[in-house]
Design a protein around this motif. Structure first.
Motif, mmCIF file in Angstrom:
data_model
loop_
_atom_site.group_PDB
_atom_site.id
_atom_site.type_symbol
_atom_site.label_atom_id
_atom_site.label_comp_id
_atom_site.label_asym_id
_atom_site.label_seq_id
_atom_site.Cartn_x
_atom_site.Cartn_y
_atom_site.Cartn_z
ATOM 1 N N SER A 214 0.797 -1.097 -0.075
ATOM 2 C CA SER A 214 -0.114 0.162 -0.035
ATOM 3 C C SER A 214 0.892 1.240 -0.203
ATOM 4 N N TRP A 266 -6.471 0.101 -0.563
ATOM 5 C CA TRP A 266 -5.347 0.908 -0.143
ATOM 6 C C TRP A 266 -4.080 1.100 -1.017
ATOM 7 N N SER A 276 -6.224 4.724 -2.317
ATOM 8 C CA SER A 276 -5.994 5.114 -0.934
ATOM 9 C C SER A 276 -5.914 6.591 -0.734
ATOM 10 N N LEU A 309 0.908 1.959 7.957
ATOM 11 C CA LEU A 309 -0.272 2.413 7.009
ATOM 12 C C LEU A 309 -0.865 3.238 7.923
ATOM 13 N N TYR A 313 -1.825 7.124 6.992
ATOM 14 C CA TYR A 313 -3.048 7.854 6.793
ATOM 15 C C TYR A 313 -3.989 8.304 8.062
#
Length: 622
Positions: A214, A266, A276, A309, A313
């Motif tokens: 991702s 993602w 994503s 991850l 985000y």
């Protein structure tokens, strides 16, 4: 351009300490060589603190057995490295040019716990700043080229139906991010055998690969010598899942394909836009609930493997102290601290959707979890929709206006206790046995199940005034949710239940929605369609749950470990009623799980509590 600096070898070790304040990592200079040549390489320090960043490629692969080691040369020192990592290095080594890579088995000193903690916290930087991510799926025995042809064909079918992928996301998801499934099949003929073999590769089951895929700018999968863009692989998986009703195989038996469909949200690129990048802020609860079907060797990595991850985000510059990787902590401590953080971060109890507790002798109960708090989901165990009510957060909200969790101070300074405010609704006076698919497997058994529960409800009066018994039973048995996971209204519930019972009495087996005509007018559904809609909604809601009734006659569906004497409560910040078990020795409670309770799913109990001037209750949860 920044250049990497040599990390000179020391006595019997190729490692020198990294400088955390400089966001240092090691990159591996893999010397050129042919397949039969010894693996020779060097480690260099590089800083990710400022641009220009060093140029390197990351490697995403499956570790395999950590105890199997092979010696390679690092700065001329014989260094034991995992056998799977050595195999990958041989595969990605170039014949006539050195290659600069980042591979965790070598670039992190795995024997230094402190360094390991710090480097795991930097995964977002490592993968996002690499030029390319090399994914090793495994060797090819002749199927990979055919798999690529089939994948390209499936992606082409998706392009044809979704305006060249522009409408892809709104085709496979609704406005609430709920999945949508097509009632028509693929528009092409596909040989699924090589595709399914590709998705059977262990890489698709590994949790660490989610952030590795991702966060990278661009990723290429390699199966043997066959390269396949990761974006094509993931789009294929997502589209196949969208078409699952008409597939010539049972999708649930191919977990790798399902996992790839999950990663798509993602990691996929559609016409230059990363899916994503279109997402709003990601909370910790969204990530940890979303990747429950992935696997990791060390169960503590259930949290640590998604921290990169999360950081990417969450909108945060650095990980909060509660989430910093610490491999000296126990699994229970990590899950407890992560759950408490997730509750405080979102100010709700959404993670209670993932709470489930098996009976003591259940086959899944293989660990000693005696010190595990009842309010902490077992994030590290493989989960299934069998164990929580589906999507209630999208169509019901029992909190009234008390949307946020309200913490209460606990007299005991015990991190295992979660003290929150709420109200007591009622006590459970009767419950059925846990229900399974077997309770609805034949017409006679299904009719017997419905009649048994109907009698239980009729015996416990009073039924709310001016309400039909069958409509109430229908809403309870479906958790108020249709087969499409939308809200089931009372009038539709009555029609579906009547059609279902009639169908069972006139046919030899229960209705199956997949066998019905998909071209049927949805505004004028046949009796068979109504019956099949109810049957699917009933099984989704009842499986591995108990039907129960409270002292005031309210029916509901709750967790299979609940029992008479348990308490139904509304905890502020939780969209669902919660079943609690009183601890008579200290007045505290243990969480059994969430429930659907007819008559209080839209905040009625909270509204009545406030209208009557009720006093909030403090629930100390163990």
């Amino acid at each position: 351009m920044q250049t990497t600096q040599r990390n000179p070898p020391g006595q019997n070790t190729p490692y020198r300490p990294l400088i955390p304040t400089q966001k240092e990592i090691r990159v591996l200079l893999l010397r050129a060589g042919r397949s039969e040549d010894p693996v020779r390489c060097e480690l260099h320090h590089a800083s990710l603190l400022h641009e220009p960043y060093p140029r390197f490629e990351t490697v995403s692969y499956v570790w395999g057995d950590p105890h199997q080691k092979i010696n390679i040369e690092v700065h001329g020192i014989a260094t034991p490295v995992g056998a799977s990592a050595v195999k990958v290095l041989r595969r990605f080594r170039l014949v006539d040019t050195d290659r600069t890579l980042w591979i965790d088995a070598l670039c992190i000193n795995q024997t230094d716990p402190e360094e390991r903690n710090l480097q795991v916290a930097m995964m977002a930087d490592v993968y996002s700043k690499a030029t390319h991510n090399l994914i090793w799926l495994g060797e090819d025995d002749g199927f990979a080229a055919q798999a690529r042809v089939a994948i390209d064909a499936i992606v082409g079918d998706a392009r044809n139906e979704t305006e060249n992928l522009v409408a892809f996301r709104r085709t496979v998801f609704d406005e609430h991010e709920g999945e949508q499934f097509s009632r028509r099949g693929l528009g092409i003929d596909v040989d699924f055998a090589p595709v399914l073999k590709l998705f059977a590769c262990i890489w698709f089951r590994r949790l660490w690969v989610v952030q590795e895929a991702s966060l990278s700018k661009y990723s290429t999968c390699f199966c043997g010598d066959v390269p396949i863009p990761l974006s094509a692989v993931l789009t294929c998986a997502r589209w196949v899942r969208h078409k699952f009703i008409h597939l010539p195989f049972h999708l649930r038996t191919y977990q790798g394909l399902l996992n790839a469909a999950t990663i798509w949200s993602w990691a996929n690129y559609n016409d230059g836009r990363r899916e994503s990048d279109l997402l709003t802020r990601a909370y910790m609860i969204d990530l940890i609930m979303g990747f429950g079907d992935f696997e990791c060797y060390d169960k503590r990595d259930t949290v640590f493997a998604i921290l990169g991850l999360y950081l990417a985000y969450s909108g945060l510059e650095q990980l909060p102290p509660a989430l910093l990787p610490d491999y000296t902590k126990s699994l229970t401590q990590i899950m407890r601290d992560t759950t408490r953080f997730a509750i405080a971060e979102r100010q709700d109890l959404a993670m209670f959707q993932s709470l489930y507790h098996e009976p003591p002798n259940h086959p899944r109960q293989v660990e000693n979890l005696s010190d595990w708090p009842s309010w902490v989901p077992r994030w590290h165990q493989a989960r299934s929709t069998d164990h929580y009510l589906i999507d209630l957060r999208f169509i019901f909200d029992a909190r009234g206006k008390r949307l946020e969790v309200e913490f209460a101070s606990s007299l005991l300074d015990d991190p295992a206790i979660l003290a929150v405010k709420g109200i007591t609704v009622d006590s459970v006076v009767r419950s059925s046995d846990p229900m399974t698919n077997a309770d609805f497997s034949t017409t006679d058994i299904a009719l017997g199940t419905v009649e048994r529960l109907r009698c239980m409800l009729a015996d416990l009066q009073p039924i709310p005034a001016n309400q039909e018994l069958d409509a109430i039973l229908t809403l309870a048995l479906t958790a108020g949710t249709s087969s499409r996971r939308t809200r089931l209204e009372k009038i539709d519930a009555e029609r579906q239940f009547k059609a279902y019972v009639g169908y069972l009495r006139r046919n030899e087996r229960p209705p199956y929605i997949h066998e019905l005509d998909s071209s049927e007018d949805p505004l004028e559904p046949s009796e068979g369609k109504l019956a099949a809609d109810f049957a699917l909604a009933e099984i989704n809601a009842c499986k591995c749950r108990r039907f129960f009734i409270t002292g005031t006659g309210l029916p509901g569906l709750g967790p299979w470990t609940m029992a008479a004497g348990d308490v139904v409560a509304i905890l502020f910040g939780c969209a669902w009623p919660v079943v609690l078990r009183p601890r008579f020795e200290d007045g505290h409670y243990e969480v059994r799980g969430i429930a659907y309770v007819y008559g209080i799913m839209d905040g009625e109990a909270v509204q009545a509590h406030e209208a009557n001037g009720g006093v909030d209750h403090v629930f100390s949860l163990h």
